[in-house]
Scaffold this motif. Structure first.
Motif, PDB file in Angstrom:
ATOM      1  N   TYR A  21      23.694  77.753  23.522  1.00 23.78           N
ATOM      2  CA  TYR A  21      24.286  78.112  24.817  1.00 23.78           C
ATOM      3  C   TYR A  21      25.713  78.645  24.648  1.00 23.78           C
ATOM      4  O   TYR A  21      26.062  79.699  25.185  1.00 23.78           O
ATOM      5  CB  TYR A  21      24.260  76.877  25.729  1.00 23.78           C
ATOM      6  CG  TYR A  21      24.900  77.062  27.076  1.00 23.78           C
ATOM      7  CD1 TYR A  21      26.177  76.582  27.318  1.00 23.78           C
ATOM      8  CD2 TYR A  21      24.220  77.680  28.118  1.00 23.78           C
ATOM      9  CE1 TYR A  21      26.773  76.730  28.557  1.00 23.78           C
ATOM     10  CE2 TYR A  21      24.808  77.832  29.370  1.00 23.78           C
ATOM     11  CZ  TYR A  21      26.083  77.358  29.580  1.00 23.78           C
ATOM     12  OH  TYR A  21      26.673  77.500  30.811  1.00 23.78           O
ATOM     13  N   VAL A  47      28.181  88.381  36.381  1.00 24.67           N
ATOM     14  CA  VAL A  47      26.752  88.596  36.667  1.00 24.67           C
ATOM     15  C   VAL A  47      25.899  87.667  35.807  1.00 24.67           C
ATOM     16  O   VAL A  47      24.941  87.051  36.287  1.00 24.67           O
ATOM     17  CB  VAL A  47      26.370  90.072  36.427  1.00 24.67           C
ATOM     18  CG1 VAL A  47      24.850  90.257  36.511  1.00 24.67           C
ATOM     19  CG2 VAL A  47      27.066  90.981  37.435  1.00 24.67           C
ATOM     20  N   VAL A  48      26.272  87.544  34.533  1.00 23.37           N
ATOM     21  CA  VAL A  48      25.542  86.640  33.631  1.00 23.37           C
ATOM     22  C   VAL A  48      25.638  85.209  34.159  1.00 23.37           C
ATOM     23  O   VAL A  48      24.648  84.479  34.209  1.00 23.37           O
ATOM     24  CB  VAL A  48      26.100  86.723  32.196  1.00 23.37           C
ATOM     25  CG1 VAL A  48      25.433  85.682  31.309  1.00 23.37           C
ATOM     26  CG2 VAL A  48      25.884  88.113  31.616  1.00 23.37           C
ATOM     27  N   SER A  51      23.267  84.553  36.963  1.00 24.46           N
ATOM     28  CA  SER A  51      21.828  84.687  36.737  1.00 24.46           C
ATOM     29  C   SER A  51      21.176  83.312  36.816  1.00 24.46           C
ATOM     30  O   SER A  51      21.842  82.285  36.630  1.00 24.46           O
ATOM     31  CB  SER A  51      21.545  85.340  35.375  1.00 24.46           C
ATOM     32  OG  SER A  51      22.044  84.551  34.324  1.00 24.46           O
ATOM     33  N   ARG A  52      19.880  83.315  37.138  1.00 24.56           N
ATOM     34  CA  ARG A  52      19.215  82.044  37.447  1.00 24.56           C
ATOM     35  C   ARG A  52      18.032  81.800  36.526  1.00 24.56           C
ATOM     36  O   ARG A  52      17.349  82.698  36.074  1.00 24.56           O
ATOM     37  CB  ARG A  52      18.779  82.035  38.901  1.00 24.56           C
ATOM     38  CG  ARG A  52      19.976  81.964  39.827  1.00 24.56           C
ATOM     39  CD  ARG A  52      19.586  82.015  41.275  1.00 24.56           C
ATOM     40  NE  ARG A  52      20.766  81.900  42.124  1.00 24.56           N
ATOM     41  CZ  ARG A  52      21.001  80.864  42.934  1.00 24.56           C
ATOM     42  NH1 ARG A  52      20.142  79.871  43.007  1.00 24.56           N
ATOM     43  NH2 ARG A  52      22.089  80.836  43.667  1.00 24.56           N
ATOM     44  N   TRP A  53      17.776  80.512  36.338  1.00 21.67           N
ATOM     45  CA  TRP A  53      16.694  80.061  35.450  1.00 21.67           C
ATOM     46  C   TRP A  53      15.946  78.917  36.115  1.00 21.67           C
ATOM     47  O   TRP A  53      16.570  78.076  36.773  1.00 21.67           O
ATOM     48  CB  TRP A  53      17.315  79.585  34.120  1.00 21.67           C
ATOM     49  CG  TRP A  53      16.308  79.109  33.152  1.00 21.67           C
ATOM     50  CD1 TRP A  53      15.609  79.862  32.252  1.00 21.67           C
ATOM     51  CD2 TRP A  53      15.846  77.760  32.992  1.00 21.67           C
ATOM     52  NE1 TRP A  53      14.753  79.064  31.537  1.00 21.67           N
ATOM     53  CE2 TRP A  53      14.879  77.769  31.971  1.00 21.67           C
ATOM     54  CE3 TRP A  53      16.160  76.561  33.615  1.00 21.67           C
ATOM     55  CZ2 TRP A  53      14.218  76.626  31.556  1.00 21.67           C
ATOM     56  CZ3 TRP A  53      15.500  75.411  33.205  1.00 21.67           C
ATOM     57  CH2 TRP A  53      14.534  75.452  32.187  1.00 21.67           C
ATOM     58  N   HIS A  55      12.927  82.056  35.482  1.00 24.97           N
ATOM     59  CA  HIS A  55      12.802  83.345  36.162  1.00 24.97           C
ATOM     60  C   HIS A  55      11.478  83.489  36.897  1.00 24.97           C
ATOM     61  O   HIS A  55      11.294  84.433  37.657  1.00 24.97           O
ATOM     62  CB  HIS A  55      12.965  84.494  35.153  1.00 24.97           C
ATOM     63  CG  HIS A  55      11.845  84.614  34.170  1.00 24.97           C
ATOM     64  ND1 HIS A  55      11.446  83.580  33.352  1.00 24.97           N
ATOM     65  CD2 HIS A  55      11.038  85.655  33.852  1.00 24.97           C
ATOM     66  CE1 HIS A  55      10.436  83.986  32.588  1.00 24.97           C
ATOM     67  NE2 HIS A  55      10.167  85.235  32.861  1.00 24.97           N
ATOM     68  N   VAL A  56      10.558  82.529  36.675  1.00 26.42           N
ATOM     69  CA  VAL A  56       9.257  82.545  37.352  1.00 26.42           C
ATOM     70  C   VAL A  56       8.898  81.131  37.803  1.00 26.42           C
ATOM     71  O   VAL A  56       9.578  80.164  37.447  1.00 26.42           O
ATOM     72  CB  VAL A  56       8.135  83.081  36.429  1.00 26.42           C
ATOM     73  CG1 VAL A  56       8.312  84.561  36.141  1.00 26.42           C
ATOM     74  CG2 VAL A  56       8.072  82.281  35.135  1.00 26.42           C
ATOM     75  N   LEU A  66      23.154  79.626  35.427  1.00 25.30           N
ATOM     76  CA  LEU A  66      23.351  79.281  34.022  1.00 25.30           C
ATOM     77  C   LEU A  66      24.374  78.157  33.797  1.00 25.30           C
ATOM     78  O   LEU A  66      24.140  77.294  32.951  1.00 25.30           O
ATOM     79  CB  LEU A  66      23.760  80.518  33.207  1.00 25.30           C
ATOM     80  CG  LEU A  66      22.615  81.358  32.658  1.00 25.30           C
ATOM     81  CD1 LEU A  66      23.138  82.422  31.707  1.00 25.30           C
ATOM     82  CD2 LEU A  66      21.564  80.518  31.962  1.00 25.30           C
ATOM     83  N   VAL A  69      22.640  74.907  34.083  1.00 27.88           N
ATOM     84  CA  VAL A  69      21.831  74.636  32.889  1.00 27.88           C
ATOM     85  C   VAL A  69      22.734  74.089  31.785  1.00 27.88           C
ATOM     86  O   VAL A  69      22.396  73.119  31.095  1.00 27.88           O
ATOM     87  CB  VAL A  69      21.099  75.908  32.416  1.00 27.88           C
ATOM     88  CG1 VAL A  69      20.346  75.643  31.128  1.00 27.88           C
ATOM     89  CG2 VAL A  69      20.139  76.401  33.497  1.00 27.88           C
TER      90      VAL A  69
END
Lengths: 149, 143
Positions: A21, A47-48, A51-53, A55-56, A66, A69
Motif C-alpha cells: 500500500y 483522484v487516486v 477511488s473506491r474499492w 470495484h464490483v 483507498l 482501506v
C-alpha cells in the motif's frame, strides 16, 4: 498451527499489504511527479485517493475509499502485533516472551509515525509525505526482521 | 551472526516488497483505479502505477541466495536439498512444501508474469500465502 503461529501469519500478511500500500502511493507520487505539472500531479493524487474499492459486487455508496482501506490494513497489522505480544511466545523457542526491548520500542515509535503520516497524507496526498510513509514501512520491516530469532 | 541478520533482513524486505506489490496491485489498487472517471484518467493512472515495472526477478535474485544461506546456517546444504536428505528433519516436509511452492513462483515468473493470466495470478498469490505459512512454521514451529 497454534494461535501464536496463526497470529504471526496474519501479522505477516497485514504487513505485506501495508508495505504494498505505501509502495503504491510512493510509486504514484514518483510517476505523476515526473510526468505531470505539480498542480495536475496533486489533482491526480487526489483522484487516486478518492477511488473506491472493491470495484464490483458492492454498491458504490458502500465501497471504501483507498485511505479507509489503508486504515483497515494498519489496524489489522497493529492488532495482530499487539496480540503477538500478549500471546507472549516463549523466548526459549525464539519469541519475544512478551518483553519490551529497545528495538521493539523503536518499531512501535515508527509505527505511530506511520499512522500519523498516513493521516496527513490522506488529507492531502503529497510526494514527500508519501515517500516518508514508504520509508517508514521499510524501516519497520527491517527492524522486525531483527526482532526474530 | 551479523551476516545472518543481514540475510534475514534482506530476505524479509524482498518478500514484503514483491508480494506487497503483487497483492495490492492485483487485489486493491488495480481494481479501484479501473472505475475512476473518466476512463482516460483511469487508464492514465493505471499506466502510471506500473511505470517502475515488476519486482519479481529482482526479488527472487535476493530471496533465493539469502534463503539458501539461511538454510545453510541451519545446517541444510544444497547437497541435502538435492539428495532430499533434509526430509528426515523434523520440519523437513514443511520445508519441502515451501521449496516446491517457491519453484512454482519461479516458473510463474518465467512463464506468466508479464502476460494476462487471471487464473495463474490467483494461484500464484495462494502459493505466496502458503509459503508465508510454511515460513512461520519453520521459524516458530507448529505450536
Amino acid at each position: 498451527m497454534g494461535w501464536y503461529q496463526v497470529d504471526a501469519l496474519v501479522h505477516l500478511v497485514a504487513s505485506l499489504l501495508v508495505t504494498g500500500y505505501t509502495l503504491f502511493w510512493a510509486i504514484m507520487a514518483l510517476a505523476l511527479g515526473r510526468t505531470a505539472r505539480p498542480a495536475e500531479a496533486a489533482r491526480l493524487l487526489g483522484v487516486v485517493r478518492d477511488s473506491r474499492w472493491p470495484h464490483v459486487l458492492v454498491p458504490f455508496s458502500l465501497r471504501l475509499r483507498l485511505p479507509t482501506v489503508g486504515w483497515l490494513l494498519l489496524a489489522v497489522a497493529a492488532l495482530s502485533g499487539v496480540l503477538a505480544g500478549l500471546l507472549g511466545h516463549s523466548v526459549a523457542v525464539g519469541g519475544m516472551g512478551g518483553a519490551m526491548t529497545p528495538l521493539l520500542a523503536l518499531k512501535l515509535v515508527l509505527f505511530v509515525a506511520l499512522v500519523a503520516g498516513h493521516a496527513l497524507a490522506m488529507r492531502r496526498p503529497q510526494a514527500p509525505l508519501l515517500y516518508m510513509n514508504f520509508l517508514l514501512t521499510v524501516a519497520i520491516v527491517a527492524i522486525s526482521a531483527n526482532l526474530m530469532r | 551472526m551479523a551476516l545472518y541478520q543481514i540475510s534475514v533482513t534482506l530476505h524479509l524486505l524482498a518478500a514484503m516488497l514483491w508480494l506487497g506489490h503483487m497483492f495490492v496491485w492485483s487485489l486493491i489498487t488495480g481494481p479501484a483505479l479501473k472505475r475512476v472517471e473518466p476512463p482516460q484518467t483511469a487508464e492514465l493512472l493505471r499506466e502510471r502505477s506500473v511505470f517502475m515495472g515488476a519486482f519479481g526477478w529482482p526479488a527472487l535474485a535476493l530471496l533465493i541466495p539469502t534463503g539458501l544461506y539461511q538454510l545453510a546456517a541451519r545446517g541444510i546444504t544444497l547437497g541435502d536439498i538435492a539428495s532430499l536428505s533434509f526430509l528426515e528433519l523434523p520440519d523437513g516436509p514443511v520445508l519441502a512444501a515451501k521449496l516446491l511452492l517457491v519453484l512454482w513462483m519461479v516458473v510463474y515468473q518465467a512463464v506468466w508474469a508479464h502476460h494476462r493470466a487471471p487464473v495463474a495470478v490467483y494461484v500464484n498469490m495462494a502459493a505466496a500465502l502458503l509459503i508465508l505459512a510454511a515460513s512461520v512454521v519453520v521459524v516458530r514451529g507448529w505450536e
